[in-house]
Design a protein around this motif. Structure first.
Motif, PDB file in Angstrom:
ATOM      1  N   ARG A  87       0.695  -1.255  -0.054  1.00  0.00           N
ATOM      2  CA  ARG A  87       0.247   0.090   0.056  1.00  0.00           C
ATOM      3  C   ARG A  87       0.722   1.298  -0.072  1.00  0.00           C
ATOM      4  N   PRO A  88       1.900   1.306   1.009  1.00  0.00           N
ATOM      5  CA  PRO A  88       2.624   2.668   0.971  1.00  0.00           C
ATOM      6  C   PRO A  88       3.265   2.879  -0.456  1.00  0.00           C
ATOM      7  N   ARG A 109     -11.590 -15.302  -9.646  1.00  0.00           N
ATOM      8  CA  ARG A 109     -12.140 -14.937  -8.358  1.00  0.00           C
ATOM      9  C   ARG A 109     -11.007 -14.265  -7.732  1.00  0.00           C
ATOM     10  N   ALA A 110      -9.766 -14.489  -7.832  1.00  0.00           N
ATOM     11  CA  ALA A 110      -8.614 -13.764  -7.344  1.00  0.00           C
ATOM     12  C   ALA A 110      -8.540 -12.343  -7.784  1.00  0.00           C
ATOM     13  N   GLY A 111      -9.003 -11.958  -8.988  1.00  0.00           N
ATOM     14  CA  GLY A 111      -8.918 -10.744  -9.462  1.00  0.00           C
ATOM     15  C   GLY A 111     -10.479 -10.014  -8.642  1.00  0.00           C
ATOM     16  N   GLU A 112     -11.560 -10.486  -8.472  1.00  0.00           N
ATOM     17  CA  GLU A 112     -12.548 -10.066  -7.801  1.00  0.00           C
ATOM     18  C   GLU A 112     -12.090  -9.719  -6.244  1.00  0.00           C
ATOM     19  N   LEU A 113     -11.419 -10.665  -5.762  1.00  0.00           N
ATOM     20  CA  LEU A 113     -11.068 -10.413  -4.237  1.00  0.00           C
ATOM     21  C   LEU A 113      -9.896  -9.357  -4.240  1.00  0.00           C
ATOM     22  N   LEU A 114      -9.003  -9.178  -5.236  1.00  0.00           N
ATOM     23  CA  LEU A 114      -8.127  -8.061  -5.143  1.00  0.00           C
ATOM     24  C   LEU A 114      -8.671  -6.810  -5.184  1.00  0.00           C
ATOM     25  N   ARG A 115      -9.832  -6.551  -6.227  1.00  0.00           N
ATOM     26  CA  ARG A 115     -10.508  -5.357  -6.414  1.00  0.00           C
ATOM     27  C   ARG A 115     -10.988  -4.913  -5.127  1.00  0.00           C
ATOM     28  N   SER A 116     -11.612  -6.048  -4.580  1.00  0.00           N
ATOM     29  CA  SER A 116     -12.444  -5.646  -3.130  1.00  0.00           C
ATOM     30  C   SER A 116     -11.598  -4.995  -2.204  1.00  0.00           C
ATOM     31  N   LEU A 117     -10.306  -5.035  -2.234  1.00  0.00           N
ATOM     32  CA  LEU A 117      -9.260  -4.480  -1.265  1.00  0.00           C
ATOM     33  C   LEU A 117      -9.097  -3.038  -1.554  1.00  0.00           C
ATOM     34  N   GLY A 118      -9.691  -2.535  -2.693  1.00  0.00           N
ATOM     35  CA  GLY A 118      -9.557  -1.104  -2.732  1.00  0.00           C
ATOM     36  C   GLY A 118      -8.073  -0.600  -2.970  1.00  0.00           C
ATOM     37  N   LEU A 119      -7.295  -1.228  -3.565  1.00  0.00           N
ATOM     38  CA  LEU A 119      -5.983  -0.821  -3.710  1.00  0.00           C
ATOM     39  C   LEU A 119      -5.981   0.290  -4.817  1.00  0.00           C
ATOM     40  N   PRO A 120      -4.698   1.294  -4.482  1.00  0.00           N
ATOM     41  CA  PRO A 120      -4.775   2.475  -5.296  1.00  0.00           C
ATOM     42  C   PRO A 120      -4.103   2.145  -6.759  1.00  0.00           C
ATOM     43  N   VAL A 121      -4.804   1.374  -7.433  1.00  0.00           N
ATOM     44  CA  VAL A 121      -4.269   1.064  -8.838  1.00  0.00           C
ATOM     45  C   VAL A 121      -5.170   1.242  -9.988  1.00  0.00           C
ATOM     46  N   ASP A 122      -4.492   1.416 -11.175  1.00  0.00           N
ATOM     47  CA  ASP A 122      -5.538   1.882 -12.122  1.00  0.00           C
ATOM     48  C   ASP A 122      -6.157   0.476 -12.701  1.00  0.00           C
ATOM     49  N   LEU A 123      -5.711  -0.449 -12.849  1.00  0.00           N
ATOM     50  CA  LEU A 123      -6.344  -1.994 -12.950  1.00  0.00           C
ATOM     51  C   LEU A 123      -5.856  -3.220 -12.190  1.00  0.00           C
ATOM     52  N   ALA A 197      17.577  -8.788 -16.174  1.00  0.00           N
ATOM     53  CA  ALA A 197      16.843  -7.782 -15.303  1.00  0.00           C
ATOM     54  C   ALA A 197      17.481  -6.401 -15.510  1.00  0.00           C
ATOM     55  N   ASP A 198      16.536  -5.486 -15.776  1.00  0.00           N
ATOM     56  CA  ASP A 198      16.632  -3.860 -15.990  1.00  0.00           C
ATOM     57  C   ASP A 198      17.241  -3.573 -14.323  1.00  0.00           C
ATOM     58  N   TRP A 199      16.486  -3.937 -13.568  1.00  0.00           N
ATOM     59  CA  TRP A 199      16.596  -3.769 -11.994  1.00  0.00           C
ATOM     60  C   TRP A 199      16.201  -4.987 -11.222  1.00  0.00           C
ATOM     61  N   ARG A 200      16.959  -4.847 -10.164  1.00  0.00           N
ATOM     62  CA  ARG A 200      16.823  -5.968  -9.006  1.00  0.00           C
ATOM     63  C   ARG A 200      16.608  -5.499  -7.618  1.00  0.00           C
ATOM     64  N   ILE A 201      15.440  -6.109  -7.059  1.00  0.00           N
ATOM     65  CA  ILE A 201      15.104  -5.250  -5.798  1.00  0.00           C
ATOM     66  C   ILE A 201      14.685  -6.248  -4.806  1.00  0.00           C
ATOM     67  N   ASP A 202      14.916  -5.797  -3.625  1.00  0.00           N
ATOM     68  CA  ASP A 202      14.391  -6.492  -2.592  1.00  0.00           C
ATOM     69  C   ASP A 202      12.991  -6.278  -1.769  1.00  0.00           C
ATOM     70  N   SER A 203      12.417  -4.976  -2.044  1.00  0.00           N
ATOM     71  CA  SER A 203      11.253  -4.337  -1.911  1.00  0.00           C
ATOM     72  C   SER A 203      10.597  -3.462  -2.778  1.00  0.00           C
ATOM     73  N   LEU A 204       9.191  -3.339  -2.839  1.00  0.00           N
ATOM     74  CA  LEU A 204       8.681  -2.764  -3.764  1.00  0.00           C
ATOM     75  C   LEU A 204       8.810  -1.337  -3.430  1.00  0.00           C
ATOM     76  N   ASN A 205       9.127  -0.648  -2.253  1.00  0.00           N
ATOM     77  CA  ASN A 205       9.519   0.821  -1.973  1.00  0.00           C
ATOM     78  C   ASN A 205      10.754   1.176  -2.704  1.00  0.00           C
ATOM     79  N   GLN A 206      11.376   0.251  -3.436  1.00  0.00           N
ATOM     80  CA  GLN A 206      12.603   0.625  -4.190  1.00  0.00           C
ATOM     81  C   GLN A 206      12.353   1.268  -5.678  1.00  0.00           C
ATOM     82  N   LEU A 207      10.946   0.984  -5.945  1.00  0.00           N
ATOM     83  CA  LEU A 207      10.385   1.291  -7.328  1.00  0.00           C
ATOM     84  C   LEU A 207      10.057   2.822  -7.281  1.00  0.00           C
ATOM     85  N   ILE A 208       9.994   3.524  -6.139  1.00  0.00           N
ATOM     86  CA  ILE A 208      10.005   4.976  -6.255  1.00  0.00           C
ATOM     87  C   ILE A 208      11.210   5.595  -6.666  1.00  0.00           C
TER      88      ILE A 208
END
Length: 213
Positions: A87-88, A109-123, A197-208
C-alpha cells in the motif's frame, strides 16, 4: 522514463501462504508437506499444480477448486495477505503520476478479491479473466494494451524468471526482478536473471527511486 508499472501478483504483492495452506487443509495433508512440494516442483520447472497431483494422483484441479468454493472453503484474499510495502508503494506511485496495473496468473475469483481490497491502482487483471496465462506472449500483449504506454516505458515487476522476467523482456518491456518468495530468492543470483533484469530489488518501495530516475 517509466510511465506504467505492471506488478505480478503472487509473491510480488501477495503472500501465497494462505492459498497453499487452504489447499493443504482441503487435501488433509500437513501444510509444510504441500508447501515443500510446491517449491520442489517449481524448482524442477513444473507448474505448481503438479504438487497437488503428487498428493492426489489424477486430481481434477479445476473441479476440486469448484468443490472448495461450493463447500465455503474457497479462495480468499484479505489485507494481511498483502506484503507490508504494497500500500505505501502504490500510494507513492499514484502520487508520482505513474499508471499502475496488477496482472498475474490467478483465477477470476482472485481478481474480484483483489479489487475488493480497494488498492490504489488503475487496473487489476488476471489470467483467468483474460483467458491467457504467462509465459504466453499473448499475455504480455494484453499487458502492453492495458499499460497505455510504449513498451520501453513499461516496467514489469515479478519474482519468477520463466513467467515474468524472460517473457516480459522478450515482449520489449523493462523488467524488474524482486527477491521475494521462494522463486525470488532461489533465482536472485542466477546469471541469466542478472543479465536480463533492468533492475533487481528486495522491496517494492525501491520502485519509487526507479521511476524518479
Amino acid at each position: 522514463m517509466i510511465q506504467t508499472i505492471v506488478l505480478d501478483i503472487g509473491e510480488t504483492i501477495t503472500r501465497d501462504d494462505r492459498y497453499w495452506a487452504t489447499w493443504a487443509d482441503w487435501l488433509e495433508v500437513p501444510r509444510h508437506t504441500l508447501s515443500a512440494l510446491v517449491g520442489a516442483v517449481v524448482a524442477q520447472g513444473h507448474d505448481n499444480a503438479e504438487a497437488l497431483r503428487l498428493i492426489r494422483p489424477g486430481i481434477d484441479v479445476a473441479a476440486e477448486y469448484d468443490a472448495r468454493e461450493a463447500a465455503g472453503r474457497g479462495e480468499r484474499l484479505e489485507e494481511n495477505d498483502l506484503y507490508d510495502d504494497v500500500r505505501p508503494t502504490l500510494l507513492a506511485l499514484h502520487d508520482a503520476g505513474v499508471r499502475v496495473v496488477v496482472a498475474g496468473n490467478q483465477t477470476s475469483r482472485a481478481g474480484e478479491l483483489l479489487r475488493s481490497l480497494g488498492l490504489p491502482v488503475d487496473l487489476v487483471a488476471t489470467s483467468g479473466e483474460w483467458g491467457v496465462a504467462k509465459p504466453q506472449p499473448a499475455f504480455f500483449e494484453r499487458v502492453k494494451e492495458v499499460a497505455q504506454a510504449s513498451p520501453m516505458h513499461i516496467l514489469y515487476v515479478g519474482d519468477h524468471p520463466a513467467n515474468d522476467i524472460f517473457p516480459a523482456k522478450t515482449a520489449g518491456l523493462k523488467v524488474c526482478h524482486i527477491r521475494r518468495g521462494p522463486l525470488g530468492f532461489l533465482w536472485a543470483d542466477d546469471p541469466n536473471v542478472i543479465a536480463t533484469a533492468d533492475w533487481r530489488i528486495d522491496s517494492l518501495n525501491q520502485l519509487i527511486e526507479i521511476v524518479q530516475t
